[in-house]
Design a protein around this motif. Structure first.
Motif, PDB file in Angstrom:
ATOM      1  N   ASN A  27     -36.520  10.374  26.511  1.00  0.00           N
ATOM      2  CA  ASN A  27     -35.531  11.439  26.397  1.00  0.00           C
ATOM      3  C   ASN A  27     -34.154  10.812  26.207  1.00  0.00           C
ATOM      4  O   ASN A  27     -33.750   9.947  26.981  1.00  0.00           O
ATOM      5  CB  ASN A  27     -35.551  12.313  27.656  1.00  0.00           C
ATOM      6  N   ILE A  28     -33.440  11.224  25.177  1.00  0.00           N
ATOM      7  CA  ILE A  28     -32.093  10.718  24.902  1.00  0.00           C
ATOM      8  C   ILE A  28     -31.067  11.538  25.678  1.00  0.00           C
ATOM      9  O   ILE A  28     -30.244  10.997  26.403  1.00  0.00           O
ATOM     10  CB  ILE A  28     -31.781  10.748  23.387  1.00  0.00           C
ATOM     11  N   SER A  29     -31.147  12.858  25.542  1.00  0.00           N
ATOM     12  CA  SER A  29     -30.218  13.752  26.229  1.00  0.00           C
ATOM     13  C   SER A  29     -30.667  15.189  26.008  1.00  0.00           C
ATOM     14  O   SER A  29     -30.918  15.583  24.864  1.00  0.00           O
ATOM     15  CB  SER A  29     -28.803  13.561  25.671  1.00  0.00           C
ATOM     16  N   ALA A  34     -36.410  10.362  21.464  1.00  0.00           N
ATOM     17  CA  ALA A  34     -36.606   9.303  20.466  1.00  0.00           C
ATOM     18  C   ALA A  34     -38.010   8.744  20.643  1.00  0.00           C
ATOM     19  O   ALA A  34     -38.528   8.656  21.760  1.00  0.00           O
ATOM     20  CB  ALA A  34     -35.582   8.190  20.627  1.00  0.00           C
ATOM     21  N   VAL A  35     -38.613   8.382  19.532  1.00  0.00           N
ATOM     22  CA  VAL A  35     -39.896   7.683  19.554  1.00  0.00           C
ATOM     23  C   VAL A  35     -39.718   6.398  18.745  1.00  0.00           C
ATOM     24  O   VAL A  35     -39.235   6.426  17.613  1.00  0.00           O
ATOM     25  CB  VAL A  35     -41.056   8.557  19.008  1.00  0.00           C
ATOM     26  N   ALA A  36     -40.046   5.258  19.377  1.00  0.00           N
ATOM     27  CA  ALA A  36     -40.053   3.968  18.678  1.00  0.00           C
ATOM     28  C   ALA A  36     -41.511   3.664  18.394  1.00  0.00           C
ATOM     29  O   ALA A  36     -42.352   3.753  19.295  1.00  0.00           O
ATOM     30  CB  ALA A  36     -39.430   2.883  19.551  1.00  0.00           C
ATOM     31  N   ILE A 113     -27.789   5.332  19.521  1.00  0.00           N
ATOM     32  CA  ILE A 113     -28.311   6.688  19.318  1.00  0.00           C
ATOM     33  C   ILE A 113     -27.404   7.634  20.108  1.00  0.00           C
ATOM     34  O   ILE A 113     -27.273   7.501  21.324  1.00  0.00           O
ATOM     35  CB  ILE A 113     -29.760   6.839  19.815  1.00  0.00           C
ATOM     36  N   THR A 114     -26.785   8.585  19.427  1.00  0.00           N
ATOM     37  CA  THR A 114     -25.896   9.539  20.106  1.00  0.00           C
ATOM     38  C   THR A 114     -26.719  10.584  20.863  1.00  0.00           C
ATOM     39  O   THR A 114     -27.913  10.743  20.615  1.00  0.00           O
ATOM     40  CB  THR A 114     -24.972  10.260  19.110  1.00  0.00           C
ATOM     41  N   SER A 115     -26.048  11.321  21.739  1.00  0.00           N
ATOM     42  CA  SER A 115     -26.730  12.373  22.492  1.00  0.00           C
ATOM     43  C   SER A 115     -27.243  13.485  21.580  1.00  0.00           C
ATOM     44  O   SER A 115     -28.144  14.226  21.952  1.00  0.00           O
ATOM     45  CB  SER A 115     -25.806  12.949  23.566  1.00  0.00           C
ATOM     46  N   ILE A 119     -28.556   8.260  14.679  1.00  0.00           N
ATOM     47  CA  ILE A 119     -28.798   6.829  14.872  1.00  0.00           C
ATOM     48  C   ILE A 119     -27.884   6.054  13.929  1.00  0.00           C
ATOM     49  O   ILE A 119     -27.823   6.362  12.731  1.00  0.00           O
ATOM     50  CB  ILE A 119     -30.275   6.469  14.592  1.00  0.00           C
ATOM     51  N   ALA A 120     -27.200   5.041  14.458  1.00  0.00           N
ATOM     52  CA  ALA A 120     -26.336   4.199  13.622  1.00  0.00           C
ATOM     53  C   ALA A 120     -27.166   3.585  12.497  1.00  0.00           C
ATOM     54  O   ALA A 120     -28.383   3.388  12.630  1.00  0.00           O
ATOM     55  CB  ALA A 120     -25.669   3.121  14.458  1.00  0.00           C
TER      56      ALA A 120
END
Length: 185
Positions: A27-29, A34-36, A113-115, A119-120
């Motif tokens: 969970n990012i926010s 995100a899934v890698a 990775i922003t909320s 993704i940069a």
């Protein structure tokens, strides 16, 4: 028992030539995740690699209709066992086994990775923590926060020996050299 059917799904592989492999979900926010994962699709070296993708999932289980963003974090060869962890603010780290043309490697990268799930466009930092001379590393890299800016990974080499290595990651995502290594088997 879990319900008979999934509440919702999001297809991250558009066809059978892009098969996601091992995955790590975080969970990012709020509703952003995100899934890698490893992939069989060429992301740079002609043999697959690693990708991180973001998407939404609300508290009722409804998944957004499309991914928010994605970034290839390993373009040098096949990726195995990615594990993603939060570092600080918008900085996230992914540990994995990289299989370039020769010599398996334990690699850590940092990404922004922003909320909101953006993704940069490039990996922030990359460090190879171990290179196996015979390309026979295991298939997962457990990756844990220790304290302060210190993290640890566990892996097995081609001889089947187990190791734990510690290293640092700054709040800005810069990965330091290996601090210490323990062979435990």
């Amino acid at each position: 028992m879990i319900g008979v059917a999934a509440l919702d799904t999001l297809q991250i592989a558009a066809n059978t030539t892009n098969v996601p492999g091992q995955m790590s979900l975080i969970n990012i926010s709020g509703d952003v995740f995100a899934v890698a994962h490893s992939t069989s699709t060429d992301v740079g070296a002609g043999v697959g690699g690693g990708v991180v993708r973001t998407f939404t999932c609300d508290s009722l289980g409804a998944i957004g209709a499309a991914q928010i963003d994605s970034l290839a974090f390993d373009t040098l060869g096949t990726t195995e066992g990615p594990t993603i962890r939060h570092v600080s603010g918008d900085i996230w780290a992914i540990a994995f086994i990289g299989h370039p043309v020769t010599n398996d490697k334990i690699v850590v990268v940092t990404v922004e990775i922003t909320s909101a799930g953006a993704i940069a466009a490039a990996v922030t930092s990359t460090a190879t923590l171990y290179t196996d001379p015979t390309s026979g590393l295991g298939d997962t890299v457990p990756f844990k926060y220790v304290a302060g800016s210190i993290y640890a990974v566990a892996y097995s080499d081609s001889s089947g020996d187990g190791f734990v290595a510690t290293f640092s990651i700054t709040d800005a995502g810069v990965i330091g050299a290996v601090i210490s290594t323990l062979e435990y088997e």
